[in-house]
Enzyme design. Structure first.
Site, PDB file in Angstrom:
ATOM      1  N   ASP A  97      36.977  39.898  51.549  1.00 37.42           N
ATOM      2  CA  ASP A  97      36.648  40.982  50.629  1.00 37.42           C
ATOM      3  C   ASP A  97      35.134  41.203  50.608  1.00 37.42           C
ATOM      4  O   ASP A  97      34.543  41.459  51.650  1.00 37.42           O
ATOM      5  CB  ASP A  97      37.233  40.633  49.247  1.00 37.42           C
ATOM      6  CG  ASP A  97      37.165  41.761  48.242  1.00 37.42           C
ATOM      7  OD1 ASP A  97      38.086  42.604  48.245  1.00 37.42           O
ATOM      8  OD2 ASP A  97      36.205  41.786  47.452  1.00 37.42           O
ATOM      9  N   ARG A  98      34.476  41.092  49.448  1.00 31.96           N
ATOM     10  CA  ARG A  98      33.021  41.302  49.404  1.00 31.96           C
ATOM     11  C   ARG A  98      32.302  40.315  50.331  1.00 31.96           C
ATOM     12  O   ARG A  98      31.330  40.669  50.988  1.00 31.96           O
ATOM     13  CB  ARG A  98      32.495  41.110  47.972  1.00 31.96           C
ATOM     14  CG  ARG A  98      33.209  41.880  46.892  1.00 31.96           C
ATOM     15  CD  ARG A  98      33.247  43.357  47.163  1.00 31.96           C
ATOM     16  NE  ARG A  98      31.915  43.946  47.163  1.00 31.96           N
ATOM     17  CZ  ARG A  98      31.649  45.206  47.565  1.00 31.96           C
ATOM     18  NH1 ARG A  98      32.627  45.965  48.038  1.00 31.96           N
ATOM     19  NH2 ARG A  98      30.422  45.676  47.525  1.00 31.96           N
ATOM     20  N   HIS A 151      38.337  51.383  41.871  1.00 34.60           N
ATOM     21  CA  HIS A 151      37.206  50.571  41.402  1.00 34.60           C
ATOM     22  C   HIS A 151      35.964  50.789  42.262  1.00 34.60           C
ATOM     23  O   HIS A 151      34.835  50.670  41.769  1.00 34.60           O
ATOM     24  CB  HIS A 151      37.588  49.086  41.391  1.00 34.60           C
ATOM     25  CG  HIS A 151      37.976  48.549  42.725  1.00 34.60           C
ATOM     26  ND1 HIS A 151      39.053  49.020  43.461  1.00 34.60           N
ATOM     27  CD2 HIS A 151      37.402  47.559  43.488  1.00 34.60           C
ATOM     28  CE1 HIS A 151      39.130  48.354  44.594  1.00 34.60           C
ATOM     29  NE2 HIS A 151      38.159  47.468  44.644  1.00 34.60           N
ATOM     30  N   TYR A 170      28.751  46.385  44.187  1.00 30.93           N
ATOM     31  CA  TYR A 170      29.600  47.490  44.632  1.00 30.93           C
ATOM     32  C   TYR A 170      28.807  48.777  44.793  1.00 30.93           C
ATOM     33  O   TYR A 170      29.043  49.548  45.741  1.00 30.93           O
ATOM     34  CB  TYR A 170      30.742  47.712  43.634  1.00 30.93           C
ATOM     35  CG  TYR A 170      31.953  46.861  43.917  1.00 30.93           C
ATOM     36  CD1 TYR A 170      33.017  47.361  44.669  1.00 30.93           C
ATOM     37  CD2 TYR A 170      32.049  45.552  43.450  1.00 30.93           C
ATOM     38  CE1 TYR A 170      34.132  46.590  44.937  1.00 30.93           C
ATOM     39  CE2 TYR A 170      33.160  44.768  43.717  1.00 30.93           C
ATOM     40  CZ  TYR A 170      34.197  45.294  44.467  1.00 30.93           C
ATOM     41  OH  TYR A 170      35.294  44.517  44.741  1.00 30.93           O
ATOM     42  N   HIS A 217      46.477  40.138  49.131  1.00 35.76           N
ATOM     43  CA  HIS A 217      45.043  40.214  49.388  1.00 35.76           C
ATOM     44  C   HIS A 217      44.373  38.848  49.344  1.00 35.76           C
ATOM     45  O   HIS A 217      43.453  38.576  50.117  1.00 35.76           O
ATOM     46  CB  HIS A 217      44.404  41.142  48.347  1.00 35.76           C
ATOM     47  CG  HIS A 217      42.931  41.325  48.484  1.00 35.76           C
ATOM     48  ND1 HIS A 217      42.343  41.869  49.609  1.00 35.76           N
ATOM     49  CD2 HIS A 217      41.906  41.035  47.635  1.00 35.76           C
ATOM     50  CE1 HIS A 217      41.030  41.920  49.451  1.00 35.76           C
ATOM     51  NE2 HIS A 217      40.739  41.414  48.255  1.00 35.76           N
TER      52      HIS A 217
END
Length: 297
Positions: A109-110, A154, A214, A274
């Site tokens: 992910d990030r 998001h 983000y 995920h």
């Protein structure tokens, strides 16, 4: 700004360090095992604890380094400095502080976006790259369109100018962060109550920095990736990508998108949710070991 969250839960057998990253920040870093180094970078809304199963299995053969990214967990949370290029410099700095001039990196992910940037900016340092359930930033924005973009609401919320997202999320942080922990897993037992509490506590204490991370992906990260694409920069090391079959769901060819960046690519889809490293740690460990055995084609 330095916010130290109490580490009520730790990775068994790992030692914890406060190590210098880039531009004066300090990162919370768990280190265990011995052998060639592997850095594991966590995703949202998590901390380094997401690697607890994978890390202990890898530590039988490797030195495993699990930092909290800047802005997350018990690492520093500066007001700005969330370009993935800067966050990547953090990772190189902590590896060097531990005595490692090269390392393999895996990100989810990030953390996968940070790992991608480490590998692009520091190809002489990164030997292998594993990415879990993400697309490169430019490709991510390109595939989100129409009603299917709702899955990434998001991303759009936290891309807004400073103030709005922070205020809205602060109104119900556990509802917001807990929403992703609930809908992104296919195995609710993969995130037990103590880990969930640790994630929510850490995220609640880091709202401005998480939003800044983000927001960077909708601004400066796009600039940096666009420049790399125009310059023809590629990932020069063996790369493995494991992700859910978002391509079929949203109408794109994920392997082709990754292949444009990674000439030496193994692309796999998974039936897990995920949070793959927590739902299917053996799958991730096997993929990592296979990757580490590959030589550049």
């Amino acid at each position: 700004m330095r916010i130290r969250n109490p580490d009520r839960v730790k990775i068994n057998g790992f030692e914890y360090h406060q190590l210098p990253g880039a531009d004066g920040v300090t990162l919370n870093v768990a280190v265990g095992g011995s052998g060639t180094p592997v850095v594991l970078l966590h995703g949202f809304p998590q901390t380094h604890l997401m690697w607890r199963h994978v890390a202990t299995k890898l530590a039988t053969e490797h030195t495993v380094i699990c930092p909290d990214l800047r802005g997350y967990g018990a690492s520093d949370k500066p007001a700005d400095g969330y370009a993935k290029r800067t966050m990547a410099a953090d990772i190189v700095a902590i590896a060097q502080a531990l005595g490692h001039s090269t390392f393999a990196v895996a990100g989810h992910d990030r953390g996968a976006l940070v790992a991608f940037r480490v590998a692009l900016d520091h190809p002489e340092v990164v030997t292998h790259l594993l990415s879990l359930d993400v697309l490169p930033t430019l490709d991510m924005w390109d595939v989100l369109h129409g009603t299917t973009a709702a899955v990434g609401f998001h991303l759009f919320l936290m891309a807004q100018p400073p103030g709005l997202a922070e205020t809205l999320i602060a109104g119900a942080p556990d509802t917001f962060f807990g929403h992703f922990l609930d809908i992104w897993t296919k195995d609710p037992t993969a995130i037990p109550a103590d880990i969930r509490t640790a994630y929510l506590d850490a995220s609640r204490a880091a709202i401005p920095s998480i939003v800044a991370d983000y927001r960077a992906s909708a601004t400066i990260d796009v600039t940096h990736d666009t420049e790399d694409l125009a310059a023809g920069n590629k990932l020069r090391m063996p790369v493995t990508v494991i992700q859910q079959d978002w391509g079929s769901a949203l109408g794109f060819d994920a392997a082709a998108l990754w292949g444009a960046w990674a000439p030496d690519l193994v692309h796999q889809t998974t039936t897990a949710g995920h949070f793959l490293a927590e739902e299917r740690p053996e799958e991730v460990v096997t993929a990592l070991k296979d990757l580490l055995n590959r030589q550049l084609a």
